[in-house]
Write a protein that holds these residues in place. Sequence first.
Motif, PDB file in Angstrom:
ATOM      1  N   ASP A 141       0.835  -1.200   0.000  1.00  0.00           N
ATOM      2  CA  ASP A 141       0.000   0.000   0.000  1.00  0.00           C
ATOM      3  C   ASP A 141       0.870   1.250   0.000  1.00  0.00           C
ATOM      4  OD1 ASP A 141      -1.825   1.934   0.384  1.00  0.00           O
ATOM      5  OD2 ASP A 141      -2.569   1.216   2.321  1.00  0.00           O
ATOM      6  N   LEU A 142       0.936   1.947  -1.126  1.00  0.00           N
ATOM      7  CA  LEU A 142       1.718   3.192  -1.203  1.00  0.00           C
ATOM      8  C   LEU A 142       0.794   4.387  -1.414  1.00  0.00           C
ATOM      9  CD1 LEU A 142       4.717   2.026  -3.423  1.00  0.00           C
ATOM     10  CD2 LEU A 142       4.611   2.159  -0.945  1.00  0.00           C
ATOM     11  N   SER A 143      -0.391   4.312  -0.788  1.00  0.00           N
ATOM     12  CA  SER A 143      -1.400   5.355  -1.010  1.00  0.00           C
ATOM     13  C   SER A 143      -0.951   6.704  -0.481  1.00  0.00           C
ATOM     14  CB  SER A 143      -2.691   4.977  -0.288  1.00  0.00           C
ATOM     15  OG  SER A 143      -3.073   3.704  -0.683  1.00  0.00           O
ATOM     16  N   ILE A 144      -1.487   7.750  -1.130  1.00  0.00           N
ATOM     17  CA  ILE A 144      -1.323   9.099  -0.589  1.00  0.00           C
ATOM     18  C   ILE A 144      -2.392   9.237   0.485  1.00  0.00           C
ATOM     19  CG2 ILE A 144      -1.255  11.553  -1.116  1.00  0.00           C
ATOM     20  CD1 ILE A 144       0.845  10.032  -2.635  1.00  0.00           C
ATOM     21  N   THR A 145      -2.038   8.839   1.708  1.00  0.00           N
ATOM     22  CA  THR A 145      -3.003   8.937   2.806  1.00  0.00           C
ATOM     23  C   THR A 145      -2.994  10.361   3.343  1.00  0.00           C
ATOM     24  OG1 THR A 145      -1.310   8.299   4.349  1.00  0.00           O
ATOM     25  CG2 THR A 145      -2.666   6.533   3.459  1.00  0.00           C
ATOM     26  N   LYS A 146      -3.806  10.585   4.360  1.00  0.00           N
ATOM     27  CA  LYS A 146      -3.883  11.922   4.964  1.00  0.00           C
ATOM     28  C   LYS A 146      -2.503  12.376   5.454  1.00  0.00           C
ATOM     29  CE  LYS A 146      -6.009  12.539   8.970  1.00  0.00           C
ATOM     30  NZ  LYS A 146      -7.121  12.633   9.953  1.00  0.00           N
ATOM     31  N   ASN A 147      -1.779  11.470   6.096  1.00  0.00           N
ATOM     32  CA  ASN A 147      -0.449  11.822   6.598  1.00  0.00           C
ATOM     33  C   ASN A 147       0.532  12.096   5.466  1.00  0.00           C
ATOM     34  OD1 ASN A 147      -1.117  11.778   9.264  1.00  0.00           O
ATOM     35  ND2 ASN A 147      -0.517   9.648   9.578  1.00  0.00           N
ATOM     36  N   VAL A 148       0.490  11.251   4.435  1.00  0.00           N
ATOM     37  CA  VAL A 148       1.379  11.467   3.291  1.00  0.00           C
ATOM     38  C   VAL A 148       1.047  12.802   2.648  1.00  0.00           C
ATOM     39  CG1 VAL A 148       2.079  10.627   1.029  1.00  0.00           C
ATOM     40  CG2 VAL A 148       1.659   9.004   2.880  1.00  0.00           C
ATOM     41  N   PHE A 149      -0.246  13.081   2.543  1.00  0.00           N
ATOM     42  CA  PHE A 149      -0.689  14.349   1.977  1.00  0.00           C
ATOM     43  C   PHE A 149      -0.128  15.516   2.791  1.00  0.00           C
ATOM     44  CE2 PHE A 149      -3.885  17.777   1.810  1.00  0.00           C
ATOM     45  CZ  PHE A 149      -3.829  18.052   0.446  1.00  0.00           C
ATOM     46  N   ILE A 165       4.468   6.037  13.995  1.00  0.00           N
ATOM     47  CA  ILE A 165       5.714   5.290  14.151  1.00  0.00           C
ATOM     48  C   ILE A 165       6.512   5.193  12.845  1.00  0.00           C
ATOM     49  CG2 ILE A 165       4.748   2.979  13.764  1.00  0.00           C
ATOM     50  CD1 ILE A 165       7.171   3.809  16.592  1.00  0.00           C
ATOM     51  N   ALA A 166       5.822   5.149  11.712  1.00  0.00           N
ATOM     52  CA  ALA A 166       6.538   5.036  10.429  1.00  0.00           C
ATOM     53  C   ALA A 166       7.336   6.308  10.146  1.00  0.00           C
ATOM     54  CB  ALA A 166       5.552   4.779   9.293  1.00  0.00           C
ATOM     55  N   ILE A 167       6.773   7.458  10.533  1.00  0.00           N
ATOM     56  CA  ILE A 167       7.454   8.738  10.316  1.00  0.00           C
ATOM     57  C   ILE A 167       8.697   8.812  11.197  1.00  0.00           C
ATOM     58  CG2 ILE A 167       7.239  11.247  10.516  1.00  0.00           C
ATOM     59  CD1 ILE A 167       5.386  10.124   8.423  1.00  0.00           C
ATOM     60  N   THR A 168       8.519   8.542  12.484  1.00  0.00           N
ATOM     61  CA  THR A 168       9.659   8.662  13.395  1.00  0.00           C
ATOM     62  C   THR A 168      10.701   7.587  13.093  1.00  0.00           C
ATOM     63  OG1 THR A 168       8.588   7.327  15.097  1.00  0.00           O
ATOM     64  CG2 THR A 168       8.267   9.701  15.205  1.00  0.00           C
ATOM     65  N   PHE A 169      10.228   6.430  12.613  1.00  0.00           N
ATOM     66  CA  PHE A 169      11.184   5.384  12.232  1.00  0.00           C
ATOM     67  C   PHE A 169      12.042   5.858  11.071  1.00  0.00           C
ATOM     68  CE2 PHE A 169      12.207   1.714   9.507  1.00  0.00           C
ATOM     69  CZ  PHE A 169      13.022   1.019  10.384  1.00  0.00           C
ATOM     70  N   SER A 170      11.388   6.475  10.095  1.00  0.00           N
ATOM     71  CA  SER A 170      12.120   6.976   8.921  1.00  0.00           C
ATOM     72  C   SER A 170      13.153   8.023   9.332  1.00  0.00           C
ATOM     73  CB  SER A 170      11.135   7.554   7.919  1.00  0.00           C
ATOM     74  OG  SER A 170      11.805   8.291   6.936  1.00  0.00           O
ATOM     75  N   LEU A 171      12.741   8.952  10.198  1.00  0.00           N
ATOM     76  CA  LEU A 171      13.657  10.008  10.639  1.00  0.00           C
ATOM     77  C   LEU A 171      14.827   9.431  11.434  1.00  0.00           C
ATOM     78  CD1 LEU A 171      11.057  12.701  11.762  1.00  0.00           C
ATOM     79  CD2 LEU A 171      12.552  12.822   9.781  1.00  0.00           C
ATOM     80  N   ALA A 172      14.499   8.527  12.361  1.00  0.00           N
ATOM     81  CA  ALA A 172      15.546   7.925  13.188  1.00  0.00           C
ATOM     82  C   ALA A 172      16.491   7.090  12.337  1.00  0.00           C
ATOM     83  CB  ALA A 172      14.923   7.068  14.285  1.00  0.00           C
ATOM     84  N   LEU A 173      15.932   6.424  11.326  1.00  0.00           N
ATOM     85  CA  LEU A 173      16.753   5.602  10.431  1.00  0.00           C
ATOM     86  C   LEU A 173      17.762   6.475   9.682  1.00  0.00           C
ATOM     87  CD1 LEU A 173      17.104   2.690   9.298  1.00  0.00           C
ATOM     88  CD2 LEU A 173      15.634   3.388   7.416  1.00  0.00           C
ATOM     89  N   MET A 174      17.297   7.658   9.250  1.00  0.00           N
ATOM     90  CA  MET A 174      18.201   8.568   8.539  1.00  0.00           C
ATOM     91  C   MET A 174      19.337   9.021   9.461  1.00  0.00           C
ATOM     92  SD  MET A 174      16.032  10.919   6.000  1.00  0.00           S
ATOM     93  CE  MET A 174      14.463  10.184   5.675  1.00  0.00           C
ATOM     94  N   SER A 195       3.176   1.620   8.967  1.00  0.00           N
ATOM     95  CA  SER A 195       2.652   1.620   7.609  1.00  0.00           C
ATOM     96  C   SER A 195       3.803   1.754   6.624  1.00  0.00           C
ATOM     97  CB  SER A 195       1.670   2.779   7.444  1.00  0.00           C
ATOM     98  OG  SER A 195       1.566   3.113   6.084  1.00  0.00           O
ATOM     99  N   VAL A 196       3.960   0.737   5.788  1.00  0.00           N
ATOM    100  CA  VAL A 196       5.060   0.730   4.821  1.00  0.00           C
ATOM    101  C   VAL A 196       4.936   1.912   3.859  1.00  0.00           C
ATOM    102  CG1 VAL A 196       6.191  -0.592   3.001  1.00  0.00           C
ATOM    103  CG2 VAL A 196       5.247  -1.767   4.987  1.00  0.00           C
ATOM    104  N   GLY A 197       3.706   2.191   3.447  1.00  0.00           N
ATOM    105  CA  GLY A 197       3.476   3.289   2.500  1.00  0.00           C
ATOM    106  C   GLY A 197       3.909   4.617   3.074  1.00  0.00           C
ATOM    107  N   LEU A 198       3.515   4.836   4.334  1.00  0.00           N
ATOM    108  CA  LEU A 198       3.862   6.085   5.001  1.00  0.00           C
ATOM    109  C   LEU A 198       5.373   6.214   5.134  1.00  0.00           C
ATOM    110  CD1 LEU A 198       2.541   8.517   6.200  1.00  0.00           C
ATOM    111  CD2 LEU A 198       2.348   7.337   8.376  1.00  0.00           C
ATOM    112  N   PHE A 199       6.014   5.090   5.508  1.00  0.00           N
ATOM    113  CA  PHE A 199       7.472   5.084   5.639  1.00  0.00           C
ATOM    114  C   PHE A 199       8.117   5.413   4.295  1.00  0.00           C
ATOM    115  CE2 PHE A 199      11.426   2.687   5.076  1.00  0.00           C
ATOM    116  CZ  PHE A 199      12.200   3.338   6.007  1.00  0.00           C
ATOM    117  N   PHE A 200       7.608   4.779   3.240  1.00  0.00           N
ATOM    118  CA  PHE A 200       8.149   4.997   1.893  1.00  0.00           C
ATOM    119  C   PHE A 200       8.042   6.469   1.494  1.00  0.00           C
ATOM    120  CE2 PHE A 200       6.919   5.510  -2.589  1.00  0.00           C
ATOM    121  CZ  PHE A 200       8.086   5.120  -3.207  1.00  0.00           C
TER     122      PHE A 200
END
Lengths: 369, 166
Positions: free
Chosen positions: A145-153, A240-249, B9-14
């Motif tokens: 799922d790579l949707s443009i969700t509310k958070n992605v938006f 958690i996905a956002i903070t995971f991405s930031l922490a990973l960077m 969410s994998v999508g959000l992470f991506f």
Amino acid sequence: MPNSMRSNFTVLIALAGFLFFTPSTYAQGENHEEIQHEQAHHEDAGHSEASGEKDIKGVIKETIEHHLADSYEFHITEGVGFPLPVILVDGGLKVFLSSAFHHGGVATVNGAHYKVNHGKIYKTDAAGTIAYDDHHHPTNEKPLDLSITKNVFMILVMAIFMFFLFRGVAKTYQTSLAPKKAGRFLEPIIIYVRDEIAIPNIGEKHYKKYMSYLLTVFFFIWFLNLVGMTPLGVNVTGNIAITFSLALMTFIITQVSGKKDYWMHIFWMPGVPVLIRPVLAVIELIGLFVKPFSLMIRLYANMLAGHVVIMSILGLIFIFSSWIAAVPFSFLTLFLSVLELLVAALQAYIFTMLTSLYFGAAVEEHEHH
Amino acid sequence: MDKLINDFSVGLFFWQSLVFILLIVLLRKFAWKPILDAVNEREESIEGALKAAEQAREEMKSLQANNEAVLKEAREERERILKEARDMKNKMIAEAKDAAAAEADKTIASAKAAIEAEKTAAIAALKNHAAALSIDVAEKILGQELSAENKQTAMIGKIIEDMKFN
């Protein structure tokens, strides 16, 4: 397009900032509507759980969960909102608007059926059957799922906003060396990040190449935390996905810039007895991963907790459902909201601070004896 | 932990990773670099201006000190010249005095010498005169006694010789 988006967003921010200072009445209204919407939504979707009588506590709990969770549409208030594109990788790319789910809760794309269950998209059949295992987890297949969700938006909007904001600030320096417009407010913060966060932790010699990351991370977290304070119901940094991405960077940049001394201090600590060194190496190796993990959890938990606490207190107004309770709880909410404003900046500061601390440790050169 | 993994969410992470990296790259080029460069440039120019002011002040100070030194030197020079002049004056006066004294001495000495000479001459003349007188007297007295000329002359010479030895 980006320009109009930017101005719209600026207006939205200003509006939200204004509304923030009158939270009691507005938040009540919004919450009420949200609850109504929630009920309507659950009935519409033909929720598998019993949609009969629910006590107010259950409704509040669901409202909070709904508020914190990501969503496939941008819902502002009852009847106001817009669907967002759903992008699925399931035997080829499948793109459709989330409004497709409104038709009986099952979206049909090229013969494949999809359904949203607890905020996640599952592959299903035409009737929308979801099978559960013993732990009440759906067993249906989940497409990527790579949707443009509310958070992605919101991330996209924030990225565009930040780009134009800071490019605008940068442009004013072409005509004069003194800051102008937004730069008057932002420049001291940029200099603060440089002089109080980056230079003391990383050192004069190496700090320059990390400034772009530190500044971006600081403003990104801070602004998104602030947007989270608006009644738009976005909770990007409490994800958690956002903070995971930031922490990973942060983790990757730290390891990539790690110098000889850094690895030496992890695997073969100088200055301690040889027998202890392997033990320390194990501890340091664990610490290597615990550091970014703590970054991830700290930001996530702080932002999530802030939202939960404020919404819970607002919920108490409905549980007591009395004006006597409404007034003090409204003031309590106001107080906590002001506290959350502080936390929004504080968490951005802490994340940036610790990140630069880790970078500093990676590039540090020790004087060995 | 189960909830954390379930919430992930994998999508959000991506999207977050993609958008954030893009944002860093774009902001670095279009915002952070120009802003930080401008701030740096400004700080450097301020520092430069301050340094220049400091330098100017130092120069001013050294210039002042220089002036002071020149003034002092001039004063000393004047003192020296005045002193020299005074010395010269004194010396000249002394010299003049010495010269005058010497001249006076010389004049006195020559006067004395002249006086002495005159005195001697006068004495000699007086003596001659007296001799002549004496001769005259003696001639008259001895006119009768000494009739022979040669006896007379020898007698007179003898007398004169005696008188000279006086």
